[in-house]
Design a protein around this motif. Sequence first.
Motif, PDB file in Angstrom:
ATOM      1  N   ILE A   1      44.590  30.142  40.210  1.00  0.00           N
ATOM      2  CA  ILE A   1      43.883  31.044  38.948  1.00  0.00           C
ATOM      3  C   ILE A   1      42.812  31.876  39.546  1.00  0.00           C
ATOM      4  CG2 ILE A   1      42.182  30.947  37.081  1.00  0.00           C
ATOM      5  CD1 ILE A   1      43.806  28.308  36.148  1.00  0.00           C
ATOM      6  N   GLY A   2      42.880  33.243  39.297  1.00  0.00           N
ATOM      7  CA  GLY A   2      42.111  34.153  39.710  1.00  0.00           C
ATOM      8  C   GLY A   2      41.395  34.857  38.647  1.00  0.00           C
ATOM      9  N   ARG A   3      40.708  35.986  39.139  1.00  0.00           N
ATOM     10  CA  ARG A   3      40.178  37.182  38.135  1.00  0.00           C
ATOM     11  C   ARG A   3      40.273  38.502  38.752  1.00  0.00           C
ATOM     12  NH1 ARG A   3      36.802  36.543  33.829  1.00  0.00           N
ATOM     13  NH2 ARG A   3      36.070  34.676  34.599  1.00  0.00           N
ATOM     14  N   ALA A   4      40.891  39.546  37.994  1.00  0.00           N
ATOM     15  CA  ALA A   4      41.470  40.690  38.393  1.00  0.00           C
ATOM     16  C   ALA A   4      40.915  41.852  37.276  1.00  0.00           C
ATOM     17  CB  ALA A   4      42.622  40.924  38.912  1.00  0.00           C
ATOM     18  N   SER A   5      39.997  42.581  37.463  1.00  0.00           N
ATOM     19  CA  SER A   5      39.568  43.670  36.687  1.00  0.00           C
ATOM     20  C   SER A   5      39.047  43.181  35.289  1.00  0.00           C
ATOM     21  CB  SER A   5      40.485  44.624  36.592  1.00  0.00           C
ATOM     22  OG  SER A   5      40.874  45.274  37.925  1.00  0.00           O
ATOM     23  N   GLY A   6      38.464  42.050  35.275  1.00  0.00           N
ATOM     24  CA  GLY A   6      38.169  41.262  33.903  1.00  0.00           C
ATOM     25  C   GLY A   6      39.351  40.615  33.355  1.00  0.00           C
ATOM     26  N   ALA A   7      40.163  40.688  33.901  1.00  0.00           N
ATOM     27  CA  ALA A   7      41.225  39.631  33.201  1.00  0.00           C
ATOM     28  C   ALA A   7      41.458  38.352  33.998  1.00  0.00           C
ATOM     29  CB  ALA A   7      42.517  40.114  33.009  1.00  0.00           C
ATOM     30  N   LEU A   8      41.858  37.300  33.410  1.00  0.00           N
ATOM     31  CA  LEU A   8      42.128  35.934  34.125  1.00  0.00           C
ATOM     32  C   LEU A   8      43.727  35.989  34.601  1.00  0.00           C
ATOM     33  CD1 LEU A   8      40.004  33.274  31.909  1.00  0.00           C
ATOM     34  CD2 LEU A   8      39.533  34.200  34.491  1.00  0.00           C
ATOM     35  N   VAL A   9      43.976  35.646  35.697  1.00  0.00           N
ATOM     36  CA  VAL A   9      45.145  35.508  36.239  1.00  0.00           C
ATOM     37  C   VAL A   9      45.583  34.083  36.333  1.00  0.00           C
ATOM     38  CG1 VAL A   9      46.992  36.586  37.678  1.00  0.00           C
ATOM     39  CG2 VAL A   9      45.012  37.723  37.000  1.00  0.00           C
TER      40      VAL A   9
END
Length: 395
Positions: free
Chosen positions: A282-290
């Motif tokens: 799990i990560g975060r990219a440009s405000g979204a959770l991935v």
Amino acid sequence: MISFEQASALVADLAQALPHETVGLALADGRILAKPIVARRTSPATDVSAMDGYAARDDDLAEAPVRLAVIGEAYAGQAFDGVMAPGSCVRIFTGATAPIGTDRVVIQEEVRREGPRAVFLQTPRGGRNLRAPGSDFAAGDVLVEPGVRLNAQRMVAAAAADLARVSVISRPRVLIISTGEELDEPGRPSKLRPGIPESVSFGVASLVRAWGGKVVDRWRLGDDLPTLEKAARSAVGRADVVVVTGGASVGERDFAKAMFAPLDLQPIFSKVAIKPGKPIWIGRASGALVVGLPGNPTSALVTARLFLAPLIAGLAGLGSAAATDWRSVALTGSLGPCGDRETFVRGRRTQGGVEPIGDQDSSAQKALVLSDVLIRRRPSDPASETGALVEILDF
């Protein structure tokens, strides 16, 4: 690589409810209530009949049998216009406002109609068959507390409260990307190469909806990094959570993380010491959770149930704990010893508890149909026989 407990704690921290929005009552079914439902009116507002029968005065019925003049009728939504004078009665139906002067409603089975008169054969005993004002609820009463899903019963209460709109938690928007050149859309196999039907995204989408999320789109993409990077940029602009399936290993075409690198992907965790599903990340990219799920169907659904379900439940306002209801039940089969990774065995309910299913392969799909629980096995757990208590989670 972190433990299951550590990963679960990180997910719980991420799973905070999204802002609320106001929607029309007709669109609120299944949503998570953000503000209490408060009655705008008293119900019932006046004395109303609880039965079909005749509204009458007790003084007129004291010396039954007696004949009373029927001076009108009262229906739900259409009250009798007048005062019920001594020596008279009113034909009344369930839900109708009781006429002024009514002491009770005598059920129709105890009254004989003779043209313009009603014959009361005996003096009534017992209940008055009237619902008093506010006997259901009063204006200002809280009928439904926030934090619950609006179901059939709660929708009735919201409408009875005379609300046209309600405040609900925004549903987390989820976009699912399946990666892999070998995948075909079900029912549309490629004519250029042998492939397999892509199945994981359909299960993930179902799980997302079950826990309060909204699937905004589902994409199936190959293993071309520029194409995947373009898709990633579009996805984070449309969703609160982007789920990527496959491409989580270290092969030359495993681009699940690389596709988000231009978006400054910030890892929250990468790999968990569990079986199946170690590559979950799990990560975060440009405000979204991935959320990166393994490509094997069973591994993907197990990790989605363990991590994506509580994440969606929390974002949707249910709270992540709603999706992590572990409990102890008895085994009706046997389990071998556990290895060095925490293991989640697919099982099914039986009359006396749960039993593991036979096929535990991470790519098995037919076996998923039989699985309705996950059995938790701690690292180095010894073998367990029938009757032993095990931890389970609804799958």
